[in-house]
Design a protein around this motif. Structure first.
Motif, short mmCIF file in Angstrom:
data_model
loop_
_atom_site.label_atom_id
_atom_site.label_comp_id
_atom_site.label_asym_id
_atom_site.label_seq_id
_atom_site.Cartn_x
_atom_site.Cartn_y
_atom_site.Cartn_z
N SER A 1 0.83 -1.21 0.00
CA SER A 1 0.00 0.00 0.00
C SER A 1 0.86 1.26 0.00
CB SER A 1 -0.94 0.00 1.21
OG SER A 1 -0.19 -0.05 2.42
N ASP A 2 2.06 1.17 0.60
CA ASP A 2 2.95 2.33 0.61
C ASP A 2 3.56 2.60 -0.76
OD1 ASP A 2 2.46 2.99 3.21
OD2 ASP A 2 4.40 2.37 4.00
N PHE A 3 3.77 1.56 -1.56
CA PHE A 3 4.24 1.78 -2.93
C PHE A 3 3.20 2.58 -3.72
CE2 PHE A 3 6.88 -2.04 -2.06
CZ PHE A 3 8.11 -1.56 -2.48
N LEU A 4 1.93 2.22 -3.54
CA LEU A 4 0.87 2.96 -4.23
C LEU A 4 0.74 4.37 -3.67
CD1 LEU A 4 -1.90 0.23 -4.57
CD2 LEU A 4 -0.10 0.84 -6.18
N ARG A 5 0.91 4.51 -2.37
CA ARG A 5 0.84 5.83 -1.75
C ARG A 5 1.98 6.71 -2.24
NH1 ARG A 5 2.08 8.04 3.80
NH2 ARG A 5 2.98 6.03 4.37
N LEU A 6 3.16 6.12 -2.39
CA LEU A 6 4.30 6.88 -2.90
C LEU A 6 4.02 7.39 -4.30
CD1 LEU A 6 7.30 7.77 -2.54
CD2 LEU A 6 7.92 5.58 -3.62
N PHE A 7 3.48 6.52 -5.16
CA PHE A 7 3.14 6.95 -6.51
C PHE A 7 2.14 8.09 -6.48
CE2 PHE A 7 -0.13 6.66 -9.82
CZ PHE A 7 0.63 7.00 -10.94
N ASP A 8 1.09 7.93 -5.70
CA ASP A 8 0.05 8.97 -5.65
C ASP A 8 0.61 10.30 -5.15
OD1 ASP A 8 -1.96 7.30 -6.58
OD2 ASP A 8 -2.58 6.67 -4.57
N ASN B 1 4.10 16.42 -8.40
CA ASN B 1 4.67 16.76 -9.71
C ASN B 1 3.62 17.29 -10.69
OD1 ASN B 1 7.74 15.82 -10.42
ND2 ASN B 1 6.91 14.79 -8.63
N ALA B 2 2.40 17.43 -10.25
CA ALA B 2 1.35 17.93 -11.13
C ALA B 2 1.74 19.31 -11.66
CB ALA B 2 0.02 18.01 -10.38
N GLY B 3 1.67 19.46 -12.96
CA GLY B 3 2.01 20.73 -13.56
C GLY B 3 3.47 20.92 -13.89
N GLN B 4 4.33 19.98 -13.46
CA GLN B 4 5.75 20.09 -13.79
C GLN B 4 5.96 19.82 -15.28
OE1 GLN B 4 8.28 21.08 -12.08
NE2 GLN B 4 7.59 20.99 -9.95
N ARG B 5 6.82 20.59 -15.90
CA ARG B 5 7.12 20.39 -17.32
C ARG B 5 8.18 19.32 -17.53
NH1 ARG B 5 5.12 24.46 -21.36
NH2 ARG B 5 7.13 24.18 -22.38
N LEU B 6 9.11 19.20 -16.59
CA LEU B 6 10.28 18.35 -16.81
C LEU B 6 10.18 16.97 -16.18
CD1 LEU B 6 13.19 20.93 -16.34
CD2 LEU B 6 12.27 20.03 -18.48
N THR B 7 9.35 16.79 -15.18
CA THR B 7 9.28 15.50 -14.49
C THR B 7 7.85 14.98 -14.44
OG1 THR B 7 9.17 16.67 -12.37
CG2 THR B 7 11.33 15.87 -13.08
N ARG B 8 7.73 13.69 -14.67
CA ARG B 8 6.45 12.99 -14.54
C ARG B 8 6.68 11.66 -13.85
NH1 ARG B 8 3.41 14.26 -20.32
NH2 ARG B 8 3.39 16.53 -20.04
N ILE B 9 5.60 11.10 -13.33
CA ILE B 9 5.69 9.89 -12.51
C ILE B 9 4.95 8.76 -13.19
CG2 ILE B 9 5.37 8.95 -10.19
CD1 ILE B 9 7.12 11.50 -10.33
N GLN B 10 5.56 7.58 -13.19
CA GLN B 10 4.88 6.40 -13.70
C GLN B 10 5.11 5.24 -12.73
OE1 GLN B 10 7.45 6.34 -17.52
NE2 GLN B 10 7.22 4.17 -17.02
#
Length: 513
Positions: A197-204, A210-219
């Motif tokens: 559950s912490d892996f999913l929490r980390l992603f979220d 990072n919302a709105g960042q131009r240079l970094t995104r999360i997958q």
């Protein structure tokens, strides 16, 4: 709005097919606020935007920025004391690695990547101890490191639920060891464990930050079949689809991983993933060296992507990936440098040549071997599709981010290059890192004539040298002793792991008879 026109002797906007690049001679790219508006003759771009700043590179070739589709760390394992063992032994040999601040570590490899024309990296982090808080802080430092340099990064933290050192449960392997050693190793592995559950929490949380960042995104990154449960894989796939982000998963890097899948599932690892319903264009398989013919058909049918890590496969004795078979099936294949390239650095120009050369199987049909255009597409447009940026990068087309590298044609080809050889072919086969004169990311000049515009590389390298020049800490000394003690037990675990029967290779490079 900031408008910029960058002109070059040749502008390679992308790849039409495996034999044909799209090139605008004496062309220019017009960008506005870091996004490409138009590409064409410089005079036309000036008429379109008469107030735009004009920068000229008349003796250069402009390429879409390269995408390193598979990356993990800054300083290489070799630099930190781990020789090029076979992968499964290599993991054990890396237990004693020195610790370095992750901002410095991230910048170290980012310098090398950008200097070779890489503008976007797929950063897959892992192996962190300390739980959610420490891992979140580490991820933040890594992301901030890329942004501070001006580099684009698609970030994921690798999900490992089990089998953290060898291909069996941590508890079972630790029970094989002498009691004191088993207890030490169990504590070391437990420190890396984190509830699913912490892996999913980390992603979220990272995605929200990072919302709105131009240079970094999360997958997302299910680390590998042996590291994940079936339930975890299904849950990650559901999260990937609901969040609209891709996944990157190591798979079938070695023959030992192929055998693990057979023991666990009674079928191939790829067939198992297919049966779980987790394949598709949102999934990239890192390595894929030991995919069989049926597996490759499934990859093609599902639209799943693959990342080819040529240098890594050679260095760690993993095998020769069947790139030519993937190409014939129309699979989207990216290019990754993994921990480091063949020269223990991150040189994408050299990696292009390596992939171009090693898959030249005996025979005379040109369709059977890679082409310069093909490997460039792997390192640009196709690689882009394995990241969270997708079709927003990878080509110099209107609507995409202006990420590009400019390579000095004369320096790459001096003293002579016959014009009968196509420009891109000559560039792929002859250009070296020192020929990369300028790199633009998001419309910003981040590297020019050997220097970075935002950060003093020499100062960062000097700080790294100072930190790692100090004696090992007591914790580092203890891990070095643990690693050395555990290593022979890991080797013994795999002594009889593989079946005796050899496989039939995709490539026949030589013959015993």
């Amino acid at each position: 709005m900031a408008e910029l026109i960058v002109q070059a002797g040749w502008v390679v906007t992308g790849i039409k097919d495996r034999d044909t690049p799209v090139i605008v001679e004496n062309g220019a790219v017009l960008s506005r606020d870091g996004v490409i508006v138009a590409v064409g003759p410089v005079e036309e771009m000036q008429r379109t935007a008469p107030e735009a700043e004009l920068r000229r590179y008349p003796g250069h070739v402009m390429l879409p920025g390269f995408v390193n589709s598979h990356h993990h760390v800054g300083l290489t394992p070799l630099q930190l004391g781990s020789p090029d063992y076979a992968l499964e032994l290599w993991f054990a040999s890396r237990l004693p690695a020195r610790r370095l601040d992750l901002t410095l570590d991230t910048l170290y490899s980012a310098f090398e990547m950008v200097a070779s024309g890489i503008t976007t990296v797929q950063h897959i982090q892992g192996w962190m101890a300390g739980g959610f808080g420490a891992i979140h802080a580490s991820a933040t430092k890594t992301l901030n490191g890329y942004r501070s340099l001006g580099m684009r990064a698609s970030y994921c933290y690798a999900v490992r639920e089990q089998n953290r050192l060898v291909y069996e449960a941590d508890e079972a392997f630790c029970a094989r060891l002498p009691v004191d050693l088993g207890e030490q190793l169990a504590a070391h592995l437990k420190a890396q464990a984190m509830p699913f559950s912490d892996f999913l929490r980390l992603f979220d949380q990272l995605r929200e930050e990072n919302a709105g960042q131009r240079l970094t995104r999360i997958q997302l990154a299910p680390a590998n079949l042996h590291w994940c449960t079936d339930e975890g894989l299904v849950a990650l796939n559901e999260k990937s689809r609901s969040a609209g982000v891709p996944m990157h998963m190591h798979l079938l890097e070695t023959a030992y991983q192929k055998e693990y899948a057979r023991r666990r599932t009674g079928k191939t690892a790829l067939r198992h993933l297919h049966d779980l319903g987790v394949l598709g264009p949102h999934m990239t398989l890192g390595h894929g060296v030991w995919l069989n013919a049926e597996d490759i058909d499934i990859v093609a049918q599902t639209g799943t992507c693959i990342c080819h890590n040529c240098s890594s496969n050679f260095r760690l004795r993993s095998g020769l990936a069947p790139l030519n078979a993937w190409e014939k099936k129309g699979i989207t294949v990216g290019m990754g440098l993994d921990e480091a390239g063949i020269n223990d650095d991150r040189d994408m120009l050299q990696e292009l040549r390596l992939a171009l050369r090693v898959h030249r199987v005996p025979g005379m049909d040109d369709d059977d071997v890679p082409t310069p255009s093909q490997v460039v597409k792997m390192a640009t447009e196709s690689g882009a599709m394995t990241t969270a940026f997708g079709a927003e990068i990878g080509r110099l087309d209107p609507g995409r981010f202006f990420d590009a590298s400019l390579i000095d044609w004369r320096r790459a080809t001096y003293p002579f290059q016959d014009p009968d050889i196509p420009v891109l072919d000559a560039l792929v086969q002859r250009a070296k890192t020192e020929c990369v004169d300028a790199v633009y990311i998001d419309g910003e000049l981040v590297y020019a004539e050997g220097r970075f515009t935002r950060i003093d590389r020499d100062a960062v390298l000097a700080e790294i040298a100072d930190v790692l020049g100090r004696p090992r800490s007591p914790e580092e000394v203890a891990r070095r002793e643990l690693g050395r003690a555990v290593f022979p037990h890991v080797k013994a675990f795999y002594a009889d792991y593989l079946p005796a029967a050899p496989g039939n290779p995709f490539y026949a490079g030589s013959s015993m008879r």
